[in-house]
Structures are given as structure tokens and as C-alpha cells.
Write an enzyme that holds these catalytic residues in place. Structure first.
Site, PDB file in Angstrom:
ATOM      1  N   HIS A  60       0.912  -1.152   0.000  1.00 37.36           N
ATOM      2  CA  HIS A  60       0.000   0.000   0.000  1.00 37.36           C
ATOM      3  C   HIS A  60       0.941   1.188   0.000  1.00 37.36           C
ATOM      4  O   HIS A  60       1.269   1.744   1.058  1.00 37.36           O
ATOM      5  CB  HIS A  60      -0.874   0.018   1.261  1.00 37.36           C
ATOM      6  N   ARG A  90      -3.973  -1.235  -4.847  1.00 37.62           N
ATOM      7  CA  ARG A  90      -4.485   0.136  -4.998  1.00 37.62           C
ATOM      8  C   ARG A  90      -6.016   0.215  -4.989  1.00 37.62           C
ATOM      9  O   ARG A  90      -6.583   1.267  -4.761  1.00 37.62           O
ATOM     10  CB  ARG A  90      -3.909   0.726  -6.293  1.00 37.62           C
ATOM     11  N   LYS A  91      -6.664  -0.901  -5.291  1.00 34.02           N
ATOM     12  CA  LYS A  91      -8.139  -0.943  -5.315  1.00 34.02           C
ATOM     13  C   LYS A  91      -8.723   0.243  -6.065  1.00 34.02           C
ATOM     14  O   LYS A  91      -9.522   1.018  -5.523  1.00 34.02           O
ATOM     15  CB  LYS A  91      -8.715  -1.005  -3.902  1.00 34.02           C
ATOM     16  N   ILE A  95     -13.821   5.937 -12.902  1.00 35.13           N
ATOM     17  CA  ILE A  95     -14.035   5.755 -14.347  1.00 35.13           C
ATOM     18  C   ILE A  95     -12.693   5.540 -15.051  1.00 35.13           C
ATOM     19  O   ILE A  95     -11.630   5.907 -14.529  1.00 35.13           O
ATOM     20  CB  ILE A  95     -14.769   6.962 -14.979  1.00 35.13           C
ATOM     21  N   TYR A 209     -10.371 -13.579   9.776  1.00 35.46           N
ATOM     22  CA  TYR A 209      -9.275 -14.442   9.337  1.00 35.46           C
ATOM     23  C   TYR A 209      -9.699 -15.893   9.161  1.00 35.46           C
ATOM     24  O   TYR A 209     -10.513 -16.418   9.928  1.00 35.46           O
ATOM     25  CB  TYR A 209      -8.137 -14.400  10.359  1.00 35.46           C
ATOM     26  N   ARG A 227      -0.105  -8.662   9.166  1.00 36.60           N
ATOM     27  CA  ARG A 227       0.349  -8.534  10.553  1.00 36.60           C
ATOM     28  C   ARG A 227       0.739  -9.867  11.180  1.00 36.60           C
ATOM     29  O   ARG A 227       1.526  -9.892  12.139  1.00 36.60           O
ATOM     30  CB  ARG A 227      -0.738  -7.830  11.375  1.00 36.60           C
TER      31      ARG A 227
END
Ligand code: 5BU
Length: 256
Positions: A60, A90-91, A95, A209, A227
Site C-alpha cells: 500500500h 491500490r483498489k 471511471i 481471518y 500482521r
């Protein structure tokens, strides 16, 4: 019959997908590390430690407080040293025209260094067409978010189905999904699964999880662990080895 990762390298047209499968077989790893730390020093330090055990490093990039070009240069060096694919989580969700700029321009110039990115299907096919204009000439690959791991998320049912159909229309560029399971109608596509822990079942902000075994039995190809590997008090090398072994053993079980 279940195909090995190596056998699947030839079943997708996309070069990044082929490379990913080949290196998974070579390194005997289906582990991706989600490197969600906020300083360059920590980022490079952990990437170097876990590098030998992973097939993919998920970033990220916008959470780094001291991001600069030097970080990207060093990341690329680590990629060469350890042989992994870089996935910027990045999701994208806008548009086509906007995501093209977000993918190639701005401070991060994601398309220059990320082999894989992901996108929400919510805007419709235009998001894929836009990203493809930038990514395909560079042999990049795209994952669509067909499901999410967080409690109460809306990527279910008809939305998931429509996302799968969208992927099928863009098989040159869409190499797979973020999802907890395989979809029968496109078995050849790669399934990457976040929300993985061997020790706990949730965090306090909605993350849920499952174990590597749970999701690989359901057809996941790559487990994404954050993590669980570098969280407080953890030894990243020990944990990366533990998750790598758990992921690979679960994969081998499918051939028994
Ligand atoms: P964790 O520390 O193992 O919980 O981190 C999970 C990572 O996967 C984190 O980078 C999330 O942004 C990412 N993630 C997720 O957890 N769930 C999802 O549905 C998607 C991404 Br998409």
C-alpha cells in the site's frame, strides 16, 4: 484433475501471470506478504527478510510517510535479489479516464514498478479498459475484487457473479481475483486471498481471518498475510517460514 502451479503457467495469456506461476513453482511458495508499514526503513528491512520465502510482495504505497524514488529503486533491487512479483493493492474504483492517470501518473507512478494492481468492479468495464491501456503494453496484470475479507462487505452474491463475468471479457489483462474461493466458470484465473492467520480469527476493525488450509481447500492459489508475519513481537523470518510452509503443505495436500 488438479493442475500444478507450473502446469498452469501456460494456461493464461498474460506474461505476469505466467511469471508468477513459474516462480511459485521454483520457490515453492504461495505466500504473499502484505507489507503494511509506514516507514521506508521498516518496509525495506522486512521486504529483505521475508523475500526468500514469498512469491509476491503486496504494497500500500500511499501509507509510507517518507516515500521517495529511492524507495522504489531499492524495492526493485530487492525484487531482483529475491525474485518476487510486486502487487500494489491500490483498489482502483473510478471511471476509466481517471484510473489511467492514477495508475501511471502522480507521485507514485504505480505502473512503472507494480507487476499487478487490483480494482473494484463497481464502475463497470470502463475501469478495466482504462487500466489496460496503460498496463497491457507493460505486460502488467489486474486482479478484480470479487470478494472481500471484512465483516459486512457488499461484494457477495450477484455482485460477485457480475465481477466474474467482467473478468471473462478481459482475459488478456485480468489475471484473477481477490476472493476466498475458486470460481468454477474460470478455474484458470488466479485466486489471491487476504484475511489469513494461523493464530487469531479477527481484529477489532472488522477483519476476519481464515487459515491457509481453509482457503486453499476452497481453491485459493495465494495466501496474503500481513500482521501475522511482522506484527508486534513477531520475528518476520520465523513467521514467513511458518506461513510459507503452511501454505505449501495445504497446496500439496490437493494432490494426495
Ligand atoms: P492483515 O494484516 O493480514 O490483516 O492484512 C491484510 C491485507 O490485505 C491488508 O493489506 C488489506 O488491505 C488487504 N485486504 C484485506 O485484508 N481484505 C480484503 O478483502 C482486501 C485486501 Br481486497
Amino acid at each position: 484433475m488438479t493442475k500444478t502451479y507450473g502446469e498452469r503457467a501456460t494456461s493464461l495469456p498474460n506474461k505476469t501471470a505466467q511469471e508468477l506461476f513459474t516462480l511459485m513453482e521454483r520457490k515453492k511458495s504461495n505466500l504473499a506478504v502484505a507489507l503494511d508499514v509506514t516507514t521506508k526503513q521498516e518496509f525495506l528491512d522486512i521486504a529483505d527478510k521475508v523475500g526468500p520465502y514469498i512469491c509476491c510482495l503486496k504494497t500500500h504505497i500511499d501509507i509510507l510517510e517518507d516515500f521517495d524514488q529511492d524507495l522504489i529503486d531499492k524495492l526493485k533491487k530487492l525484487q531482483k535479489k529475491h525474485d518476487f512479483i510486486i502487487f500494489e493493492d491500490r483498489k482502483f474504483a473510478d471511471i476509466g479516464n481517471t484510473v489511467k492517470h492514477q495508475y501511471s501518473k502522480g507521485i507514485y507512478k504505480i505502473a512503472e514498478w507494480a507487476d499487478i494492481v487490483d480494482a473494484h468492479a463497481i464502475p463497470g468495464d470502463g475501469i478495466i479498459t482504462g487500466l489496460k491501456e496503460i498496463g497491457l503494453p507493460l505486460n502488467r496484470g489486474l486482479l478484480l475484487l470479487a470478494e472481500m475479507s471484512s465483516k459486512g462487505n457488499l461484494a457477495t452474491g450477484a455482485y460477485t457473479e457480475a465481477t466474474i463475468e467482467m473478468a471473462k471479457r478481459h482475459k488478456d489483462f485480468v489475471i484473477g481475483f481477490i476472493s476466498g474461493k475458486k470460481f468454477n466458470s474460470c478455474e484458470e484465473l488466479i485466486i489471491m486471498t487476504p484475511g489469513i492467520s494461523l493464530d487469531i480469527s479477527n481484529d477489532d476493525l472488522g477483519q476476519q481471518y481464515k487459515t491457509p488450509r481453509n482457503v486453499i481447500e476452497n481453491g485459493s492459489d495465494i495466501i496474503i498475510v500481513g500482521r501475522g508475519i511482522y506484527g508486534k513481537g513477531k520475528d518476520a523470518v520465523v513467521e514467513a517460514q511458518r506461513y510459507r510452509n503452511a501454505g505449501w503443505e495445504a497446496y500439496l495436500k490437493k494432490f494426495e
